[in-house]
Design an enzyme around this catalytic site. Structure first.
Site: not given
Length: 298
Positions: A193, A239
């Protein structure tokens, strides 16, 4: 006196073969296997290779080496993640040995990289979502950047995600450890991610430079970012770190895209990586050594 007709010559690359044709560039004889049709006639394979090396290679709009458009690096990363995921399902030790957690990063720094190729072994949704996003972004970005720049963007963004996890994790005190309180310092992180958010960030920068709209991408990033806050077990820190790192890498690629300075892009990307290392080391140096070295008990 009339001279006798010259017999066939011998191909220098295949001495056992007769050659009736000579290269139009170097004049050496060439057998049928060594002949290549060129604009000026027949050339030998050696001259064709030398001409290809001397001519400037085609470049993408951002200075990378142009390819046939096949996202080889993207497919390779997907394949690696799939194989590693199967290994994780087969043995828990794979996740234990290569996942990232801040308390492990000081003595086992390779985990900053390896965690980006691991996913949660308890669900298919995690790897499917990440690989679909990678497949979608890779088909667009890799031909635009070139394979080497795309691979560097992915890896540096992945490392940036783990660095953000470390930077934003509050290190426990010795008193908290004695009380069994570890917090985020001991939280394990796996998944692509962070690297994928780096691709998101790069896409915004590159599209803006090209004058293309990224309106739909803003909504996609917002939705994916919301998952990190709404669902437990998802690292919004990774993220955020990947997104910021991807934006910085893309800015470096844009600045050094022109022919005269394109070689400096690797120095710029190396500087981004070095900055991440400095930030991570600085964070660890603020942590007491007994806590910093806790991985020996992991």
């Amino acid at each position: 006196m009339p001279q006798p007709a010259a017999g066939p010559s011998v191909c220098p690359r295949h001495p056992d073969r007769e050659a009736y044709v000579r290269c139009q560039r170097c004049g050496r004889p060439a057998c049928p296997e060594c002949q290549r049709l060129a604009a000026v006639g027949i050339q030998c394979v050696d001259c064709v290779r030398e001409a290809a090396q001397a001519s400037p290679s085609a470049r993408t709009v951002f200075g990378g080496r142009a390819t046939d458009g096949t996202p080889v690096v993207t497919y390779t990363i997907i394949a690696i993640c799939a194989v590693v995921y199967l290994a994780q399902r087969a043995s828990d030790t794979v996740t234990q040995n290569y996942a990232f957690a801040p308390y492990l990063g000081w003595t086992e720094p390779w985990r900053f990289v390896t965690a980006a190729f691991l996913h949660s072994p308890t669900t298919f949704f995690h790897i499917l979502l990440n690989m679909f996003a990678l497949w979608s972004l890779g088909q667009y970005l890799e031909p635009m950047l070139g394979r080497a720049r795309f691979a560097a963007l992915y890896l540096i963004s992945g490392i940036g995600g783990q660095v953000a996890v470390t930077l934003l994790a509050a290190a426990p005190t010795l008193e908290n450890l004695r009380a069994g309180i570890g917090g985020a310092w001991f939280g394990a992180v796996v998944g692509a991610s962070g690297a994928i958010f780096g691709l998101f960030g790069a896409l915004l920068v590159l599209n803006r430079h090209l004058g293309r709209s990224s309106t739909a991408m803003y909504a996609t990033i917002a939705i994916n970012a919301a998952f990190g806050f709404l669902y437990p077990g998802i690292s919004w820190q990774a993220h955020l770190g990947g997104l910021v790192t991807g934006i910085i890498c893309a800015l470096a690629i844009v600045v050094f895209r022109r022919q005269g300075v394109r070689h400096l892009v690797w120095a710029a990307l190396s500087a981004v990586l070095a900055l991440l290392v400095v930030v991570a080391v600085a964070k660890y140096l603020t942590v007491p050594q007994p806590i910093r070295d806790l991985s020996i008990f992991g």
